[in-house]
Structures are given as C-alpha cells and as structure tokens.
Design an enzyme around this catalytic site. Structure first.
Site, PDB file in Angstrom:
ATOM      1  N   SER A   1       0.822  -1.209   0.000  1.00  0.00           N
ATOM      2  CA  SER A   1       0.000   0.000   0.000  1.00  0.00           C
ATOM      3  C   SER A   1       0.857   1.260   0.000  1.00  0.00           C
ATOM      4  O   SER A   1       0.621   2.202  -0.766  1.00  0.00           O
ATOM      5  CB  SER A   1      -0.903   0.008   1.231  1.00  0.00           C
ATOM      6  OG  SER A   1      -1.647  -1.176   1.268  1.00  0.00           O
TER       7      SER A   1
ATOM      8  N   LYS B   1      -9.649 -10.619   3.529  1.00  0.00           N
ATOM      9  CA  LYS B   1     -10.349 -10.670   4.824  1.00  0.00           C
ATOM     10  C   LYS B   1     -11.753 -10.098   4.720  1.00  0.00           C
ATOM     11  O   LYS B   1     -12.730 -10.677   5.161  1.00  0.00           O
ATOM     12  CB  LYS B   1      -9.500  -9.895   5.857  1.00  0.00           C
ATOM     13  CG  LYS B   1     -10.044  -9.702   7.239  1.00  0.00           C
ATOM     14  CD  LYS B   1     -10.817  -8.418   7.496  1.00  0.00           C
ATOM     15  CE  LYS B   1     -10.283  -7.144   6.951  1.00  0.00           C
ATOM     16  NZ  LYS B   1      -9.356  -6.388   7.747  1.00  0.00           N
TER      17      LYS B   1
ATOM     18  N   GLU C   1     -38.628   2.561  -2.870  1.00  0.00           N
ATOM     19  CA  GLU C   1     -38.322   1.513  -1.883  1.00  0.00           C
ATOM     20  C   GLU C   1     -39.172   0.267  -2.131  1.00  0.00           C
ATOM     21  O   GLU C   1     -38.672  -0.863  -2.121  1.00  0.00           O
ATOM     22  CB  GLU C   1     -38.561   2.038  -0.462  1.00  0.00           C
ATOM     23  CG  GLU C   1     -37.511   3.060  -0.047  1.00  0.00           C
ATOM     24  CD  GLU C   1     -37.675   3.555   1.393  1.00  0.00           C
ATOM     25  OE1 GLU C   1     -36.706   4.095   1.926  1.00  0.00           O
ATOM     26  OE2 GLU C   1     -38.768   3.415   1.967  1.00  0.00           O
TER      27      GLU C   1
ATOM     28  N   HIS D   1      -9.695   1.499   5.775  1.00  0.00           N
ATOM     29  CA  HIS D   1      -9.627   0.567   4.659  1.00  0.00           C
ATOM     30  C   HIS D   1      -9.857  -0.870   5.122  1.00  0.00           C
ATOM     31  O   HIS D   1      -9.356  -1.238   6.193  1.00  0.00           O
ATOM     32  CB  HIS D   1      -8.229   0.685   4.037  1.00  0.00           C
ATOM     33  CG  HIS D   1      -8.014  -0.184   2.858  1.00  0.00           C
ATOM     34  ND1 HIS D   1      -8.686  -0.005   1.667  1.00  0.00           N
ATOM     35  CD2 HIS D   1      -7.190  -1.259   2.684  1.00  0.00           C
ATOM     36  CE1 HIS D   1      -8.280  -0.924   0.811  1.00  0.00           C
ATOM     37  NE2 HIS D   1      -7.377  -1.701   1.392  1.00  0.00           N
TER      38      HIS D   1
ATOM     39  N   THR E   1       0.618  -6.742   1.756  1.00  0.00           N
ATOM     40  CA  THR E   1      -0.212  -7.489   2.699  1.00  0.00           C
ATOM     41  C   THR E   1      -1.688  -7.224   2.453  1.00  0.00           C
ATOM     42  O   THR E   1      -2.508  -8.140   2.452  1.00  0.00           O
ATOM     43  CB  THR E   1       0.155  -7.075   4.139  1.00  0.00           C
ATOM     44  OG1 THR E   1       1.549  -7.298   4.309  1.00  0.00           O
ATOM     45  CG2 THR E   1      -0.631  -7.868   5.159  1.00  0.00           C
TER      46      THR E   1
ATOM     47  N   ALA F   1     -59.843  11.586  19.257  1.00  0.00           N
ATOM     48  CA  ALA F   1     -59.867  12.879  19.949  1.00  0.00           C
ATOM     49  C   ALA F   1     -60.415  13.988  19.051  1.00  0.00           C
ATOM     50  O   ALA F   1     -60.171  14.007  17.849  1.00  0.00           O
ATOM     51  CB  ALA F   1     -58.452  13.233  20.399  1.00  0.00           C
TER      52      ALA F   1
ATOM     53  N   GLY G   1     -47.265  10.356  -2.272  1.00  0.00           N
ATOM     54  CA  GLY G   1     -47.180  11.339  -1.208  1.00  0.00           C
ATOM     55  C   GLY G   1     -48.130  11.001  -0.074  1.00  0.00           C
ATOM     56  O   GLY G   1     -48.946  10.075  -0.183  1.00  0.00           O
TER      57      GLY G   1
ATOM     58  N   THR H   1     -39.172  10.496  10.480  1.00  0.00           N
ATOM     59  CA  THR H   1     -39.295  10.115  11.889  1.00  0.00           C
ATOM     60  C   THR H   1     -38.331  10.879  12.816  1.00  0.00           C
ATOM     61  O   THR H   1     -38.770  11.421  13.837  1.00  0.00           O
ATOM     62  CB  THR H   1     -39.067   8.591  12.024  1.00  0.00           C
ATOM     63  OG1 THR H   1     -40.083   7.953  11.274  1.00  0.00           O
ATOM     64  CG2 THR H   1     -39.106   8.135  13.461  1.00  0.00           C
TER      65      THR H   1
HETATM   66  P1  NDP Z   1     -42.831  11.610  -2.070  1.00  0.00           P
HETATM   67  O1  NDP Z   1     -43.232  12.998  -1.824  1.00  0.00           O
HETATM   68  O2  NDP Z   1     -41.464  11.146  -1.763  1.00  0.00           O
HETATM   69  O3  NDP Z   1     -43.076  11.282  -3.626  1.00  0.00           O
HETATM   70  C1  NDP Z   1     -44.337  11.382  -4.202  1.00  0.00           C
HETATM   71  C2  NDP Z   1     -44.231  10.972  -5.661  1.00  0.00           C
HETATM   72  O4  NDP Z   1     -45.530  10.770  -6.193  1.00  0.00           O
HETATM   73  C3  NDP Z   1     -43.564  12.002  -6.524  1.00  0.00           C
HETATM   74  O5  NDP Z   1     -42.813  11.357  -7.520  1.00  0.00           O
HETATM   75  C4  NDP Z   1     -44.768  12.721  -7.148  1.00  0.00           C
HETATM   76  O6  NDP Z   1     -44.492  13.296  -8.393  1.00  0.00           O
HETATM   77  C5  NDP Z   1     -45.705  11.570  -7.349  1.00  0.00           C
HETATM   78  N1  NDP Z   1     -47.085  11.955  -7.474  1.00  0.00           N
HETATM   79  C6  NDP Z   1     -47.801  12.838  -6.731  1.00  0.00           C
HETATM   80  N2  NDP Z   1     -49.072  12.885  -7.151  1.00  0.00           N
HETATM   81  C7  NDP Z   1     -49.177  12.010  -8.178  1.00  0.00           C
HETATM   82  C8  NDP Z   1     -50.239  11.606  -9.028  1.00  0.00           C
HETATM   83  N3  NDP Z   1     -51.469  12.099  -8.892  1.00  0.00           N
HETATM   84  N4  NDP Z   1     -49.984  10.694  -9.981  1.00  0.00           N
HETATM   85  C9  NDP Z   1     -48.745  10.174 -10.118  1.00  0.00           C
HETATM   86  N5  NDP Z   1     -47.700  10.514  -9.360  1.00  0.00           N
HETATM   87  C10 NDP Z   1     -47.914  11.428  -8.391  1.00  0.00           C
HETATM   88  O7  NDP Z   1     -43.949  10.736  -1.356  1.00  0.00           O
HETATM   89  P2  NDP Z   1     -43.947   9.247  -0.836  1.00  0.00           P
HETATM   90  O8  NDP Z   1     -45.378   8.839  -0.839  1.00  0.00           O
HETATM   91  O9  NDP Z   1     -42.984   8.412  -1.597  1.00  0.00           O
HETATM   92  O10 NDP Z   1     -43.415   9.382   0.650  1.00  0.00           O
HETATM   93  C11 NDP Z   1     -44.074  10.253   1.566  1.00  0.00           C
HETATM   94  C12 NDP Z   1     -43.112  10.757   2.591  1.00  0.00           C
HETATM   95  O11 NDP Z   1     -42.766   9.705   3.468  1.00  0.00           O
HETATM   96  C13 NDP Z   1     -41.822  11.244   1.985  1.00  0.00           C
HETATM   97  O12 NDP Z   1     -41.876  12.612   1.727  1.00  0.00           O
HETATM   98  C14 NDP Z   1     -40.803  10.927   3.035  1.00  0.00           C
HETATM   99  O13 NDP Z   1     -40.555  12.079   3.796  1.00  0.00           O
HETATM  100  C15 NDP Z   1     -41.436   9.866   3.900  1.00  0.00           C
HETATM  101  N6  NDP Z   1     -40.703   8.611   3.741  1.00  0.00           N
HETATM  102  C16 NDP Z   1     -39.408   8.533   4.118  1.00  0.00           C
HETATM  103  C17 NDP Z   1     -38.706   7.374   3.984  1.00  0.00           C
HETATM  104  C18 NDP Z   1     -37.278   7.299   4.383  1.00  0.00           C
HETATM  105  O14 NDP Z   1     -36.830   8.172   5.091  1.00  0.00           O
HETATM  106  N7  NDP Z   1     -36.517   6.302   3.930  1.00  0.00           N
HETATM  107  C19 NDP Z   1     -39.317   6.170   3.435  1.00  0.00           C
HETATM  108  C20 NDP Z   1     -40.668   6.374   3.036  1.00  0.00           C
HETATM  109  C21 NDP Z   1     -41.313   7.540   3.191  1.00  0.00           C
HETATM  110  P3  NDP Z   1     -44.416  14.906  -8.573  1.00  0.00           P
HETATM  111  O15 NDP Z   1     -43.034  15.263  -8.183  1.00  0.00           O
HETATM  112  O16 NDP Z   1     -44.715  15.085 -10.006  1.00  0.00           O
HETATM  113  O17 NDP Z   1     -45.455  15.510  -7.667  1.00  0.00           O
END
Ligand code: NDP
Length: 504
Positions: free
Chosen positions: A51, A87, A213, A495, A78, A147, A319, A367
C-alpha cells in the site's frame, strides 16, 4: 518443522527467486534501459509494492517523476494479498451466510415473503410492548379513542373531556389517495405490510421515496414491477447523478421504468388491474413503451400517447397527507398550509395553546425530525430550554438496492442558491464496491461531493451504495461543522470500506 523454520525457508526461497528474476510491474517515465540486469535511472525508486510503496510511486509519477517500484512478490502487499481485501471479502461471505441462514432457515434458503412478514410482525409486536412499557414506566397515562379538540384547552375522547393548557397535535399522515377514476383499486404502502403473499406483478405509481423503496424491495421478492413516474426521472428531490444511477441499477434488475407518465384510469378485469396512462412519445426508451429518459414530464410538450399496463396489483405511492379528519381544528380556526398545519419555529399553530409537530405539519415527513421536534418542544414547554436540533442539515436515505444516502444540498440546489454554476464544484466517483465484486456483480456505486468552488466548503454529499445511509448519518456532523473538501482529502481513510472513497 516449526512455523518459524518454515518462515525462514520461505524467505530463503523468496530471496533466491528475487535474485534470479527481478520483476518490474510498471515503470512510468523511467529513464534508461528496461529489463533485468541493465542500468536504469529514475527520479524515485520505491522498494516494496504494498500500500505504501504503490501510493508513493503513483503520487510521485503523477507529479512527473520517473519512478521505479521494486517488489519481490505480487503487487499489493499485505493488504491485497494477505490482509484487508481477502479478509473483508470473507467477512462478507461469513456475514451474508449468517444473515441468510438466520432469515431463510424456514424456507430452505429461498427469499419468501410470508416467512419474512412473520418476522417483521414479531418485531412490530415487540416494539408495541416495549413502547407501552416505557410509557407506563414514565408515568404516561394512555387513553384509547378518537380525539376532537372541542375548544382551546379542551379535548373530547368518547365520553371523556380532557382539559389542558397546552394541546399538541401529532396525528401524523396517511397515504394520499390516487385522484383518478378507479384510484381506489390501488393499494398503498399501509396495505403492503398486511399482504399475506406477494402478487406476481405490480404497477407502482409514483417516483418518490416509497415508490422506489417498494419497487426495489418487492422486485427482490420475485414480483415483476412496472413503475409509472410522473417526472422525467426518479426521486426528484435527490441529486440527479445519484437518481440516474439508481434508475440504471433498478432497470438492470428488471424493474421497468416508465417516465413522464400521467396515470388517467385504473380498471379491474379478469383478476388483473389495468392502469392507463398518458406518456410523452419522444421519451419512449426500453421495453413495453417504457421511458428511461426524455424531457416531457407533467408539463412536457412532446406528443402524448395513451398506454396501459396490466398487473395483478397496483400500488399508489404519491405522497402522504396530514391526518386532520375529526380533530375539529378547522372550526377553531387553526391555519393550514398546502401540505399540513402551519406552525412557527416553536411549533405553535395559529391558535394559542395548540401546538403541532411531525407529519401533520408542513415540515419534512421524517421520523427523526418528528422525534427531535417532540423532545425539543416538551423541553421548552415543561423543562429547561433544550438545545434545538439542527433542522437545516437533515440526512436522509432511500432503502432501495443499492441504497441512497444524502445530506445537504444537491448540485442543482447549490447552483440555485449560489446564483451561478461556476460558484459550485463537484467531485464524483464511480466504483465497484468490494462487496459487489465478491458477489460477482459490477454494479457501480456512486459518491458525489458538492462544494463551494471558492472556499471548498462542502455543501452536500450524495451516495449510492448499500453502505450509503450509514455514511450519510456520520457525514452530517461534518457538514454541520463546516467541513471543507481539503478536510475530506486529508482525513485518514479506513480501509477497506466504502466510505473511504469519500476521503483522501
Ligand atoms: P414523495 O413525496 O417522496 O413522492 C411522491 C411521488 O408521487 C412524486 O414522484 C410525485 O411526483 C408523485 N405523485 C404525486 N401525485 C401524483 C399523481 N397524482 N400521480 C402520479 N404521481 C404522483 O412521497 P412518498 O409517498 O414516496 O413518501 C411520503 C413521505 O414519506 C416522503 O416525503 C418521506 O418524507 C417519507 N418517507 C421517508 C422514507 C425514508 O426516510 N426512507 C421512506 C418512506 C417515506 P411529482 O413530483 O410530479 O409531484
């Protein structure tokens, strides 16, 4: 023969081999003749191709020096031949084996949804019990019911009326319904965890955290996944290079991406769901009329075409919206913003005595953010004034494969904030991790650093690798403390890790 004698014998063998056949792996810019036994000149002779030697030789060569590196065995020393690399690869093998034999013991080695979900539910049950116990131990009285805030300082739950000088709304959020005809046919992320099995095929609608996800996880449980994404790329709020690299990885694993799509209708027939969507024609790349690029998007100007995709199930992840139903807040005049309740820096709503935190507000739906808000508010209202968490630097991750970890500004956001692209520098590395090499795949990992071109201050770090979330958590501290690119370059690497690619 003792170990020591064997060692001495080996050394003698090595020494005789060396004198018989000196080996030169690479001699950059060396002056003089090459080949054994001839005189050679160089600016720098490095003895030992481990290295240290390799690093010194390469750096010297990069400065224009002629360098001779002498090594009697294989290059790499090594670390490569008898240490870190073998390893770590064996460590992967041992770890994966332990994880797999623990997880898949019930299924004879197959990834199986039903088996996995049983273990997920067991952990959920353990957490429920643990929360209940901790609340009890803390002296918190838990009352079950719905509530309604009937007046400032007054809450009704069933027949009970509760009075308090301060009320906190922390009711969270729920998946937004898909606003198209037949939208109710789509499952949401809430439903997935109650599935007793997985569908053979699934259309995922959305391109954000949850859509990515779920598409990634379910495809690894054998589900054939089509993703309908409204934008021209995945994960709009993440750095573009990272999102594009993820799109390639998902596509390589068989997830079919359809970009620039607008879902118009869901219909159910013969046990399948048909999802109809409009798509900008010019973006069509890849199979099944799918798009993996293009520039149409929801505002695209290209020619639109109607397509449809059929699957056993559909999942809408578009969303989340605040849980406000039945709380009675509207009647009290509690102000709402576009995405949730409006609060000030101290989490006060527009009505005195009513606070709100977490997903029900307009802030990031994460969260740890909600937890930090809750602790800070409770300290402020009822204890000594606590130190406020830094809500400006929020590391975040997407738990897909490979995972994304991100903290700070994306390149686009940094340029927008700086006003001119030349004020922002980026450093991007693509490499195949040792873990992937061991697994026999060449999927690249990506690391991108965004920095202020003048001061070198790091503004954002964006990573694509299964280690990315862990790295993003730690690098968040550095960002908060004003780390500069030069600090990353002069911090000793650890490393062999994925994180070391950020340093040195
Ligand atoms: P996001 O806000 O991440 O994404 C929403 C997606 O849906 C965007 O691509 C948006 O597109 C699209 N969308 C919205 N309206 C429509 C529609 N009518 N038709 C088609 N596509 C649409 O929301 P998520 O539901 O994925 O997650 C919600 C929240 O949960 C996130 O903001 C995040 O904060 C949290 N979360 C966090 C995680 C983590 O930390 N690992 C894991 C899961 C959730 P456009 O941009 O065009 O509006």
């Amino acid at each position: 023969m003792t170990k020591r004698q064997a060692g001495n014998d080996n050394e003698r063998k090595r020494a005789s081999k060396v004198s018989a056949e000196p080996r030169m792996e690479r001699v950059p810019r060396a002056k003089g003749n090459a080949g054994p036994g001839r005189a050679r000149q160089a600016d720098f002779v490095v003895i030992g191709g481990g290295s240290a030697g390799v690093a010194a030789a390469m750096r010297a060569a990069s400065h224009g020096a002629s360098v001779i590196l002498v090594e009697r065995e294989q290059i790499g020393g090594t670390c490569v031949n008898r240490g870190c690399i073998p390893k770590k690869m064996l460590h992967y093998g041992a770890t994966w084996a332990a994880i797999l034999s623990g997880c898949l013991s019930h299924t004879g080695g197959r990834e199986d949804w039903n088996d996995a979900i049983v273990r997920v539910k067991a952990e959920m049950a353990r957490l429920h019990a643990s929360y209940t116990q901790r609340l009890q131990e803390a002296g918190v009285h838990v009352l079950r019911g719905e509530a309604t805030v009937s007046a400032p300082g007054e809450v009704r739950v069933g027949g009970d009326t509760l009075q308090a000088r301060r009320i906190l709304i922390a009711t969270g959020s729920r998946p937004a319904p898909l606003p198209v005809p037949g939208g109710e046919l789509a499952s949401t992320s809430d439903d997935v965890f109650a599935w007793n099995g997985v569908p053979a095929s699934l259309v995922v609608i959305g391109g954000g955290y949850i859509a990515v996800e779920m598409a990634s996880i379910l495809s690894r449980y054998g589900v054939k996944v089509d993703m309908l994404v409204r934008e021209s790329r995945l994960l709009e709020n993440f750095d573009e290079d990272i999102a594009n690299a993820l799109a390639e990885a998902l596509t390589a694993k068989g997830v079919r991406l359809h970009l620039n799509t607008d879902v118009t209708l869901l219909d159910q027939a013969n046990g399948a769901i048909e999802v109809c969507y409009r798509q900008v024609e010019e973006s069509a790349i890849g199979g099944n009329g799918s798009g993996n690029g293009g520039n149409g998007g929801k505002n695209g100007k290209g020619k639109e075409r109607i397509h449809s995709v059929r699957a056993q199930a559909a999942l809408a992840a578009i969303g989340r919206e605040p849980n406000l139903d039945g709380l009675g807040l509207e009647a009290l005049g509690v102000a709402r913003g576009q995405r949730g309740l409006r609060v000030d820096r101290q989490f006060r709503t527009s009505v005195r005595g009513i606070h709100a935190i977490g997903d029900v507000t307009e802030g990031p739906q994460l969260t740890p953010v909600a937890t930090a808000q809750g602790r800070w508010l409770a300290d402020r209202l009822f204890g000594r004034r606590g130190e406020r968490a830094d809500f400006d630097v929020i590391p975040t991750a997407v738990f897909c494969e490979p995972a994304i970890g991100s903290v700070g500004l994306t390149e686009a956001a940094a340029i927008e904030a700086a006003g001119k692209p030349e004020r922002i520098g980026t450093r991007i590395k693509r490499f195949v991790s040792l873990e992937n090499r061991f697994a026999g795949n060449t999927m690249p990992s990506v690391m991108k650093v965004v920095y202020n071109a003048r001061s070198g201050r790091v503004l954002g770090v964006h990573l694509l690798d299964n280690a990315a979330p862990e790295i993003a958590q730690s690098i968040a501290v550095a960002l908060r403390l004003g780390v500069r690119l030069s600090h990353l370059e002069t911090t000793m690497q650890l490393h062999p890790t994925v994180a070391e690619e950020l340093f040195g």
